[in-house]
Scaffold this active site. Structure first.
Site, PDB file in Angstrom:
ATOM      1  N   HIS A  66      64.164  84.810  15.541  1.00 56.16           N
ATOM      2  CA  HIS A  66      64.924  85.364  14.508  1.00 56.16           C
ATOM      3  C   HIS A  66      65.426  87.087  14.645  1.00 56.16           C
ATOM      4  CE1 HIS A  66      64.214  81.949  11.258  1.00 56.16           C
ATOM      5  NE2 HIS A  66      64.414  81.401  12.595  1.00 56.16           N
ATOM      6  N   ASP A  67      64.675  87.705  15.073  1.00 55.37           N
ATOM      7  CA  ASP A  67      64.809  89.031  15.342  1.00 55.37           C
ATOM      8  C   ASP A  67      65.962  89.279  16.450  1.00 55.37           C
ATOM      9  OD1 ASP A  67      64.770  91.922  15.374  1.00 55.37           O
ATOM     10  OD2 ASP A  67      63.605  91.784  17.128  1.00 55.37           O
ATOM     11  N   GLY A  72      70.343  91.425  17.208  1.00 58.12           N
ATOM     12  CA  GLY A  72      69.528  91.761  18.533  1.00 58.12           C
ATOM     13  C   GLY A  72      68.161  92.074  18.579  1.00 58.12           C
ATOM     14  N   ASP A  74      65.746  94.081  18.196  1.00 56.92           N
ATOM     15  CA  ASP A  74      65.390  95.447  17.988  1.00 56.92           C
ATOM     16  C   ASP A  74      64.287  95.598  16.952  1.00 56.92           C
ATOM     17  OD1 ASP A  74      66.620  94.464  15.714  1.00 56.92           O
ATOM     18  OD2 ASP A  74      68.290  96.053  15.770  1.00 56.92           O
ATOM     19  N   PRO A 161      71.100  79.325  12.719  1.00 57.05           N
ATOM     20  CA  PRO A 161      71.235  77.969  12.702  1.00 57.05           C
ATOM     21  C   PRO A 161      70.732  77.064  11.712  1.00 57.05           C
ATOM     22  CG  PRO A 161      69.771  78.369  14.382  1.00 57.05           C
ATOM     23  CD  PRO A 161      70.335  79.675  14.098  1.00 57.05           C
ATOM     24  N   HIS A 191      59.926  74.301  19.212  1.00 60.30           N
ATOM     25  CA  HIS A 191      59.452  73.390  18.039  1.00 60.30           C
ATOM     26  C   HIS A 191      58.566  72.593  18.679  1.00 60.30           C
ATOM     27  CE1 HIS A 191      63.275  74.105  15.296  1.00 60.30           C
ATOM     28  NE2 HIS A 191      62.736  75.201  15.780  1.00 60.30           N
ATOM     29  N   ASP A 233      56.097  69.008  16.034  1.00 66.86           N
ATOM     30  CA  ASP A 233      55.591  67.987  16.843  1.00 66.86           C
ATOM     31  C   ASP A 233      54.259  67.627  16.515  1.00 66.86           C
ATOM     32  OD1 ASP A 233      54.326  66.985  18.961  1.00 66.86           O
ATOM     33  OD2 ASP A 233      54.242  68.702  20.309  1.00 66.86           O
TER      34      ASP A 233
HETATM   35  C1  HEM Z   1      68.345  75.234  17.241  1.00 66.07           C
HETATM   36  C2  HEM Z   1      68.347  75.484  16.011  1.00 66.07           C
HETATM   37  C3  HEM Z   1      67.084  75.937  15.261  1.00 66.07           C
HETATM   38  C4  HEM Z   1      66.989  75.516  13.965  1.00 66.07           C
HETATM   39  C5  HEM Z   1      68.123  74.935  13.021  1.00 66.07           C
HETATM   40  C6  HEM Z   1      65.496  76.039  13.685  1.00 66.07           C
HETATM   41  C7  HEM Z   1      65.284  75.954  12.146  1.00 66.07           C
HETATM   42  C8  HEM Z   1      63.767  75.791  11.787  1.00 66.07           C
HETATM   43  C9  HEM Z   1      63.095  75.466  10.495  1.00 66.07           C
HETATM   44  C10 HEM Z   1      64.232  75.196   9.410  1.00 66.07           C
HETATM   45  C11 HEM Z   1      62.022  75.700  10.761  1.00 66.07           C
HETATM   46  C12 HEM Z   1      61.007  75.475   9.595  1.00 66.07           C
HETATM   47  C13 HEM Z   1      60.724  76.936   8.965  1.00 66.07           C
HETATM   48  C14 HEM Z   1      59.849  77.075   7.816  1.00 66.07           C
HETATM   49  O1  HEM Z   1      59.559  75.802   6.982  1.00 66.07           O
HETATM   50  O2  HEM Z   1      58.960  77.918   7.538  1.00 66.07           O
HETATM   51  C15 HEM Z   1      61.560  76.277  12.024  1.00 66.07           C
HETATM   52  C16 HEM Z   1      60.535  76.592  12.434  1.00 66.07           C
HETATM   53  C17 HEM Z   1      60.108  77.053  13.670  1.00 66.07           C
HETATM   54  N1  HEM Z   1      61.000  77.278  14.725  1.00 66.07           N
HETATM   55 FE1  HEM Z   1      62.987  76.696  14.629  1.00 66.07          FE
HETATM   56  N2  HEM Z   1      65.109  76.567  14.555  1.00 66.07           N
HETATM   57  C18 HEM Z   1      65.754  76.509  15.693  1.00 66.07           C
HETATM   58  C19 HEM Z   1      65.670  77.322  17.010  1.00 66.07           C
HETATM   59  C20 HEM Z   1      64.233  77.674  17.431  1.00 66.07           C
HETATM   60  C21 HEM Z   1      64.361  78.456  18.409  1.00 66.07           C
HETATM   61  C22 HEM Z   1      65.312  78.888  19.442  1.00 66.07           C
HETATM   62  C23 HEM Z   1      62.633  78.832  18.395  1.00 66.07           C
HETATM   63  C24 HEM Z   1      62.028  79.628  19.558  1.00 66.07           C
HETATM   64  C25 HEM Z   1      62.560  79.675  20.605  1.00 66.07           C
HETATM   65  C26 HEM Z   1      62.366  78.308  17.192  1.00 66.07           C
HETATM   66  C27 HEM Z   1      60.824  78.428  17.096  1.00 66.07           C
HETATM   67  C28 HEM Z   1      60.396  77.900  15.750  1.00 66.07           C
HETATM   68  C29 HEM Z   1      59.044  77.815  15.386  1.00 66.07           C
HETATM   69  C30 HEM Z   1      57.955  78.198  16.468  1.00 66.07           C
HETATM   70  C31 HEM Z   1      58.846  77.391  14.155  1.00 66.07           C
HETATM   71  C32 HEM Z   1      57.446  77.101  13.520  1.00 66.07           C
HETATM   72  C33 HEM Z   1      57.077  78.036  12.555  1.00 66.07           C
HETATM   73  C34 HEM Z   1      55.816  78.131  12.045  1.00 66.07           C
HETATM   74  O3  HEM Z   1      55.214  77.146  12.090  1.00 66.07           O
HETATM   75  O4  HEM Z   1      55.342  79.163  11.304  1.00 66.07           O
HETATM   76  N3  HEM Z   1      63.234  77.865  16.472  1.00 66.07           N
HETATM   77  N4  HEM Z   1      62.664  76.296  12.810  1.00 66.07           N
END
Ligand code: HEM
Length: 313
Positions: A66-67, A72, A74, A161, A191, A233
């Site tokens: 997110h950062d 960027g 930062d 996204p 994820h 997962d």
């Molecule tokens: C492809 C587009 C992506 C979308 C639409 C997306 C969306 C989301 C959403 C909606 C959540 C759940 C947030 C919550 O309930 O608090 C999430 C969790 C997460 N995302 Fe993504 N994400 C994306 C890409 C990424 C990328 C690129 C990464 C890191 C390389 C990432 C890492 C994570 C991780 C590790 C979690 C779990 C966080 C936790 O359990 O505290 N995501 N994401």
């Protein structure tokens, strides 16, 4: 100046401002002279954070994404603004454990007199993220360093996204970061860790999404009746591996933006490949994380080394 020359100069300036690749000063040994124990200090601090909380590693990885994706890499995502107009305000689901992991690592780094106030929060986020990945069983890649911290954090600068995005929207978003479809699919493998609130995928369950495996659908209905989240997962929620892709092959992707990578024939081949080749997923993930870590990095000219990651100096 001749008008064409003026135009050319303006174009050069504009490209320099909007380029996501201002990464010339990044290098792995950036702090070798001033803080030689940096990596060992962050490694040990993250290890302690992961023992304290299973949410530390996923929350830290998401914080880094997110950062970098907002304005960027930062560390602006960590700034707390007294007016409430900061990236956090927009991104209400970012978890406290990610912030705490970085604040603890920063405190550990600054407790070494050699390193005190010399290492940026942005670099600590990048290192702590690598540790979170590798200590969860994922790749142990080299981290480029030398980012400066931003001074501003604004709610309206956050573009992320959406969990309901289709492949074209996902590709369009990641291309603004200089990342390809393959990078996007490899990064989505992040994820493999963590969880999502039911609100992000509830619209898919109850037979509403044909790409969802019916038994997974029933399972999620039960999960969301009991608690407000499900694992991204659910086979190995705290292990960094390629089960994320294997789940997609079985219609067990949690978010719409996860499952679409398999539903859409243009990305299915890469999902199948990562599902069968964990080693290639790990090396492609490392490459994509390195590229993500270069997005709009700040230099001494437009940044600083923040003393407290929560406030500009
Ligand atoms: C492809 C587009 C992506 C979308 C639409 C997306 C969306 C989301 C959403 C909606 C959540 C759940 C947030 C919550 O309930 O608090 C999430 C969790 C997460 N995302 Fe993504 N994400 C994306 C890409 C990424 C990328 C690129 C990464 C890191 C390389 C990432 C890492 C994570 C991780 C590790 C979690 C779990 C966080 C936790 O359990 O505290 N995501 N994401």
């Amino acid at each position: 100046m001749h008008s064409m020359a003026k135009l050319a100069a303006a174009v050069v300036v504009q490209v320099a401002v909007i380029s996501p690749f201002a990464a010339a000063q990044l290098r792995a040994d950036y702090y070798a002279g001033v803080c030689p124990s940096l990596e060992a200090i962050v490694r040990s601090s993250v290890k302690q954070s992961m023992v304290k909380s299973p949410i530390s590693a996923p929350a830290t990885l998401r914080l880094f994404f997110h950062d970098c994706a907002a304005t960027g890499c930062d560390a602006s995502v960590m700034i707390i603004s007294s007016t409430g107009d900061d990236e956090n305000a927009n991104d209400y689901t970012l978890k406290l454990e990610g912030f705490q992991t970085i604040l603890d690592a920063k405190a550990a780094v600054d407790s070494d007199p050699q390193c005190r106030y010399k290492v940026s929060c942005a670099d600590i986020i990048a290192l702590a993220t690598r540790e979170s990945v590798s200590q969860s069983g994922g790749p142990n890649y080299t981290v480029e360093l030398g980012r400066y911290d931003g001074r501003k954090s604004m709610d309206r600068s956050v573009r992320l996204p959406h969990p309901g995005d289709n492949l074209d929207n996902l590709n369009a978003f990641f291309s603004t970061l200089g990342l390809s479809q393959t990078d996007m699919i490899a990064l989505s493998g992040g994820h493999t860790l963590g969880a999502a609130d039911c609100g992000f995928f509830k619209y898919r369950i109850g037979g509403n999404d044909q790409s969802m495996n019916p038994s997974f659908d029933a399972q999620l209905q039960g999960t969301c009746a009991k608690q407000n989240f499900a694992f991204l997962d659910d086979v190995t929620p705290i292990g960094f591996d390629n089960f994320y892709y294997r789940n997609l092959q079985n219609g067990r992707g949690l978010l719409g933006s996860d499952q679409v990578l398999y539903t859409d024939e243009r990305s299915r081949g890469t999902v199948d490949f990562y599902a069968a080749n964990q080693g290639t997923f790990f090396s492609d993930f490392a490459v994509a994380m390195t590229k993500l870590g270069r997005v709009r990095v700040k230099t001494a000219a437009d940044g600083e080394i923040r003393r407290d990651c929560r406030y500009p100096n």
